[in-house]
Design a protein around this motif. Structure first.
Motif, short mmCIF file in Angstrom:
data_model
loop_
_atom_site.label_atom_id
_atom_site.label_comp_id
_atom_site.label_asym_id
_atom_site.label_seq_id
_atom_site.Cartn_x
_atom_site.Cartn_y
_atom_site.Cartn_z
N ILE A 15 53.40 -58.65 -31.68
CA ILE A 15 51.99 -58.38 -31.92
C ILE A 15 51.72 -56.89 -31.78
O ILE A 15 52.46 -56.17 -31.10
CB ILE A 15 51.08 -59.17 -30.95
CG1 ILE A 15 51.55 -59.01 -29.51
CG2 ILE A 15 51.03 -60.62 -31.35
CD1 ILE A 15 50.64 -59.65 -28.50
N PHE B 143 44.16 -64.49 -34.26
CA PHE B 143 45.42 -65.06 -33.77
C PHE B 143 46.55 -64.10 -34.15
O PHE B 143 46.42 -63.37 -35.12
CB PHE B 143 45.68 -66.42 -34.41
CG PHE B 143 44.72 -67.50 -33.98
CD1 PHE B 143 44.98 -68.26 -32.85
CD2 PHE B 143 43.56 -67.74 -34.70
CE1 PHE B 143 44.10 -69.25 -32.45
CE2 PHE B 143 42.67 -68.72 -34.30
CZ PHE B 143 42.94 -69.48 -33.17
N PRO B 144 47.66 -64.13 -33.40
CA PRO B 144 48.80 -63.31 -33.84
C PRO B 144 49.18 -63.71 -35.26
O PRO B 144 49.35 -64.89 -35.52
CB PRO B 144 49.92 -63.67 -32.85
CG PRO B 144 49.23 -64.26 -31.68
CD PRO B 144 47.98 -64.91 -32.21
N PRO B 145 49.27 -62.76 -36.17
CA PRO B 145 49.49 -63.13 -37.57
C PRO B 145 50.93 -63.50 -37.88
O PRO B 145 51.80 -62.62 -37.88
CB PRO B 145 49.05 -61.89 -38.35
CG PRO B 145 49.24 -60.76 -37.39
CD PRO B 145 49.11 -61.31 -36.00
N TYR B 146 51.17 -64.77 -38.13
CA TYR B 146 52.45 -65.18 -38.72
C TYR B 146 52.36 -64.81 -40.19
O TYR B 146 51.40 -65.15 -40.86
CB TYR B 146 52.64 -66.69 -38.58
CG TYR B 146 53.93 -67.20 -39.19
CD1 TYR B 146 55.12 -67.10 -38.50
CD2 TYR B 146 53.95 -67.76 -40.45
CE1 TYR B 146 56.30 -67.54 -39.07
CE2 TYR B 146 55.13 -68.21 -41.02
CZ TYR B 146 56.30 -68.10 -40.32
OH TYR B 146 57.47 -68.55 -40.89
N PHE C 237 50.09 -70.62 -40.54
CA PHE C 237 49.46 -69.78 -41.55
C PHE C 237 47.94 -69.71 -41.38
O PHE C 237 47.34 -68.69 -41.69
CB PHE C 237 49.80 -70.29 -42.95
CG PHE C 237 51.24 -70.07 -43.31
CD1 PHE C 237 51.71 -68.79 -43.54
CD2 PHE C 237 52.11 -71.13 -43.41
CE1 PHE C 237 53.05 -68.59 -43.87
CE2 PHE C 237 53.44 -70.94 -43.75
CZ PHE C 237 53.91 -69.66 -43.97
N ALA D 184 53.93 -61.27 -36.86
CA ALA D 184 54.11 -61.32 -35.42
C ALA D 184 55.39 -62.04 -35.02
O ALA D 184 55.95 -61.79 -33.95
CB ALA D 184 52.91 -62.01 -34.77
N GLN D 185 55.87 -62.95 -35.89
CA GLN D 185 57.07 -63.72 -35.55
C GLN D 185 58.33 -62.87 -35.59
O GLN D 185 59.36 -63.26 -35.05
CB GLN D 185 57.21 -64.92 -36.49
CG GLN D 185 57.80 -64.63 -37.85
CD GLN D 185 56.81 -63.98 -38.81
OE1 GLN D 185 55.68 -63.70 -38.46
NE2 GLN D 185 57.25 -63.73 -40.03
#
Lengths: 439, 469
Positions: B457, B3-6, B88, B452-453
């Motif tokens: 990405i 997943f896009p890493p927060y 997370f 990513a936030q």
């Protein structure tokens, strides 16, 4: 086997492999239904709060609006709680059915997504403060301040939907994700703003319709006691509903025509256009009621609500049809990617069964220790040479220590316990250390 | 995780944020909902039976406070746990939702009824002006009490399941999770805790609302003292049961360090805190029964803070014991499944990852690739330079001087055996070396890492999804 290549700028991640708990179609149906229930209360909260702010402002000049504002404020604090609790169902469903796209959008707008919580709490507490100080801060500067409370909570209620809309919008367009750098840049993707205006007008229209019902009840009107008759109240709320519904004929086409083409299908038009036509009928009826004589106000309310529900159901289904079409390719790619990965994984695991642990050689067992203990130099712990000197001829001493070590040397970090390996393996390791350590 | 890493650079895995939201939620839910609703309902019933409008008025005033707090901070922090977890650890919450859909769905329905009932109960209180209406009104309070306990009972099943999956890993059956070994002692402990702290909360409110009403105050203090005493005994019983059940539950989970030092410390501290908390509540309750007038308002804060401390420590157990798993024996805390580990160690994690700049490690890209490796396999728990940072961890091992890259690579290969709360490294040798390169570079530059936030990405220019096994 072929190596699948896909467009460089569209992430096609692997999905979770656990099966869905319910059939996919059922979950999608539940998603649409639960969402519409949720959005009903969201609309009533946002539209209600906005009207309270307007009525209380008008109340500065004309007291009857002030009483009306209070009566409406009482419904807002109830609806806002229902909006939250009814939001969990659609969130459950969307998490399951669109896992990859939904969590992806959440992460990309992460800060805003997390800020929702304190923002909503603040808006709720302000709404309570506003409601319960109504009769305490009634005049002069206190009243102005009191109006400031509802203005602030209304602005929050107006801002929070942007975060949800940004997520709902962003999940449709994984091909745009690479451009997104935070929440504000996500607003440039797709058509968040037309979606927002459509939502806002729906909130006002729905609150108007609900108000026309709520303030028709004698018990409410008696309690209100501000000189306004049932007919007057119902006419006012019909006017509000008619105005908002009329404006939807600007916002609606704007929303439709700014939709990125990827999800626009004939099916979408087949759903949206009849709903819009029904919306037009609704608009005309509302307008007639609002302008017509008092006698006409007494009937036809339920029919209007049914009309309205059908329009809303149509719009909700249209949104779902758009989502399905816009994500069809991506969903398919994700499914293939996940399946390919799973197949490769299964094949690999079958070709390489885990070796029996009993067959581990002393050298392999020692690898665990080698990260910290080198033959002749200090790594993390002391070198093997020192260990072998201390425990010469006493492998059991090493085993006892390794089962429950402590901190012996002030200049070394404490050693973690290795009891999980068991005394037998530790004994093998101890003998290996004593045999191979440099003397 | 794919997943896009927060990612928050100084807070890392979000344990702090999820933990803060969750603790706040529990600290509202237990005393103010589960504990307070039945006590307030009892007050309303007793006032009605004995015709004591002063007690009814007091119950109404306290309910007002409870109503405001539970329907704002209480409800929203509950949602907040979910939203923060989905940022997370989307793999974790996503998997749990699939396994536990029915549990969560049922919890949702109960939660709806809880919210509807609290609004109905509070908002219709003053309209219940006849004995008939009053009786009906008391029944709403009763239903509310049951529902709020039920939401807790359901959610505790989910938490208990995460610690110990029971038979789930074989049968994947929903009910198995509900009969996990720690479920009953934990539920009992929480229920008793809720009554004990709920009583002290009511007591505290009473001091504010009965300044001119000594009779009502005396009535409350005496009864609340009894509630504190009796729930304290129940709490002790369930606390001890829980304490003895933990090793048994852990034994079922071989990979968790049974005798890890941290765990022994946790267990000892739990016993100590349990003792002190029980003592503090005991003192207050005895004081309430013997010398009620001598107890100052602030004295009530002492057992309250002790209780908060105990519960916070209690909640940490879950965090602690589940390591290195999110779902025991199925999913590791970095989002890698147990059945994937050996495959990824052979094939490489980057080859199969989506949100990475490079799919293979080369001499030119090894630091950048190492950053991706860090993000995929470490960043759910570790930060670069902030809380629980990788630099701190290695400094503790290798000291302030030169670090041995070979030793670090070797450590990454066996860290799950030396530090049993760590998952195995889910990548190949080149990726271990790249990660070490990145960490050594990070040590020099201390360059911040953003999620990513903030910076979006990272995708490979020629992304090829390695469907090539």
């Amino acid at each position: 086997m072929t190596s699948m290549l896909f467009l460089a700028n569209t992430p096609v991640p692997r999905d979770l492999t656990l099966p869905l708990p319910l059939p996919e179609g059922l979950l999608k149906t539940l998603l649409v239904i639960f969402f519409l229930i949720h959005i009903l209360f969201v609309n009533l909260t946002v539209g209600g709060s906005l009207l309270v702010a307007i009525f209380e402002f008008l109340g500065f000049k004309n007291k009857k609006y002030d009483a009306l504002a209070l009566e409406l404020a009482k419904t807002v604090t109830v609806n806002k709680s229902l909006a939250v609790v009814m939001g969990i169902g659609p969130l459950l469903c969307i998490n399951l059915v669109y896992t990859v796209q939904w969590y992806g959008a959440n992460a990309l707008t992460g800060h805003a997504w997390l800020l929702i919580i304190p923002l909503i709490i603040t808006a709720f507490l302000l709404a309570y403060l506003h409601k319960y100080t109504w009769h305490h801060w009634e005049t002069g500067i206190a009243k102005r301040f009191h109006w400031g409370l509802v203005l602030t909570s209304t602005l929050l209620f107006l801002a929070i939907p942007f975060v949800f809309l940004a997520n709902v919008n962003l999940m449709h367009f994984p091909s745009e994700w690479e451009k997104v750098k935070g929440f504000f840049s996500s607003l440039k993707v797709g058509n968040v703003f037309p979606r927002y205006f459509h939502f806002l007008l729906a909130s006002v229209a729905l609150t108007g319709l609900a108000g026309a019902g709520w303030f028709w009840r004698r018990i409410v009107v008696d309690h209100l006691d501000n000189g306004m008759s049932r007919e007057e109240l119902r006419r006012l709320f019909y006017q509000i509903a008619a105005l908002a519904t009329g404006l939807q004929f600007i916002a609606g086409p704007l929303l439709l025509f700014t939709l990125p083409a990827v999800g626009v299908t004939p099916l979408l038009y087949k759903i949206i256009l009849p709903s819009a036509a029904l919306g037009l009928v609704l608009f005309i009826v509302l307008l007639k009621k609002a302008k017509g004589p008092d006698e006409n106000l007494g009937y036809g309310y339920i029919r209007l609500c049914v009309f309205f529900s059908v329009v809303v159901l149509g719009m909700g289904s249209g949104r779902h049809a758009y989502r399905e079409a816009s994500l069809a390719t991506h969903q398919q790619q994700v499914r293939e990617r996940t399946a390919d990965y799973q197949n490769a994984l299964t094949a690999w695991n079958e070709a390489n069964p885990p070796s029996e642990e009993a067959e581990e050689t002393p050298e392999q067992l020692f690898a665990t220790c080698a990260a910290c203990h080198a033959p002749d130099s200090k790594l993390v712990g002391p070198p093997l040479r020192e260990i072998a000197a201390i425990y010469a001829g006493n492998p059991d001493g090493i085993v006892t220590w390794a089962m429950a070590p402590g901190k012996k040397r002030p200049d070394f970090p404490p050693m973690p316990p290795f009891s999980h390996l068991g005394p037998d393996k530790l004994r093998v390791i101890a003998e290996y250390i004593l045999a191979t350590a440099p003397k | 995780m794919d997943f896009p890493p927060y990612y928050l650079d100084h807070i890392a895995g979000g344990r702090l944020i999820i933990g803060l939201i969750a603790c706040l939620h529990v600290l509202i839910n237990h005393p103010l909902a589960v504990g307070a609703y039945p006590l307030l309902t009892f007050m309303e019933w007793w006032a009605h039976k004995h015709n004591r409008p002063d007690i009814d008025r007091l119950a109404y005033r306290i309910t007002f406070v409870v109503f405001i707090v539970t329907t704002s901070v209480g409800a929203l922090t509950g949602v907040g746990i979910w939203l923060s977890t989905s940022l997370f650890a989307p793999f974790g919450i996503g998997s749990l939702l699939r396994i536990f859909f029915l549990g969560w769905f049922a919890e949702w329905l109960v939660f709806i009824s809880e919210v509807v009932l609290i609004m109905w109960w509070f908002l219709s209180w003053k309209k219940a002006d006849t004995p008939e209406k009053k009786r009906k009104h008391i029944k709403i309070g009763l239903a509310l009490s049951i529902m709020s306990w039920l939401t807790m009972a359901l959610i505790v099943a989910v938490l208990g399941f995460m610690m110990n999956t029971g038979d789930w890993s074989q049968s994947r059956a929903f009910l198995d999770a509900m009969t996990a070994p720690l479920y009953l002692p934990q539920l009992g402990f929480r229920t008793a805790f809720a009554f004990m702290t709920g009583a002290v909360f009511l007591w505290f409110c009473t001091y504010f609302f009965t300044k001119k009403d000594a009779a009502a105050r005396a009535w409350m203090v005496e009864r609340l003292s009894h509630v504190v005493l009796s729930s304290m005994m129940v709490l002790t019983f369930f606390g001890i049961w829980y304490w003895f059940r933990i090793p048994e539950a852990m034994r079922a989970n071989q990979s968790v360090a049974l005798l890890s030092m941290a765990f022994v410390q946790w267990k000892d501290k739990f016993a100590m805190l349990l003792g002190w908390t029980v003592g503090a509540f005991l003192l207050i309750a005895i004081g309430g029964l013997t010398v009620p007038r001598l107890i100052p308002r602030w004295a009530l804060l002492i057992p309250t803070f002790m209780g908060i401390w105990l519960l916070g420590h209690f909640e940490r157990a879950r965090e602690f014991m589940r390591k290195p798993w999110v779902i025991a024996e199925y999913l590791y805390s970095n989002g890698v499944r147990k059945d994937e580990v050996r495959f990824l160690q052979s094939e490489g994690m980057l080859a199969h990852a989506t949100y990475v700049k490079h799919h293979t490690v080369t001499p030119e890209n090894h630091i950048e690739a190492g950053k991706d490796v860090f993000m995929i396999s470490c960043s759910r728990c570790h930060s670069t330079t902030g809380i629980n940072s990788v630099l701190d961890k290695f400094t503790r091992m290798y000291g302030p001087g030169e670090w041995n890259a070979g030793g670090m690579v070797s450590f990454l290969g066996t860290m799950h055996k030396t530090s049993t709360f760590m998952p195995p490294f889910p990548g190949n040798l080149a990726e271990k070396e790249a990660l070490v390169s990145y960490i050594l570079d990070l040590r020099k530059t201390r360059e911040p890492l953003s999620g990513a936030q903030a910076t979006g990405i990272r995708l490979s220019d020629t992304t090829s999804a390695s469907s090539k096994p």
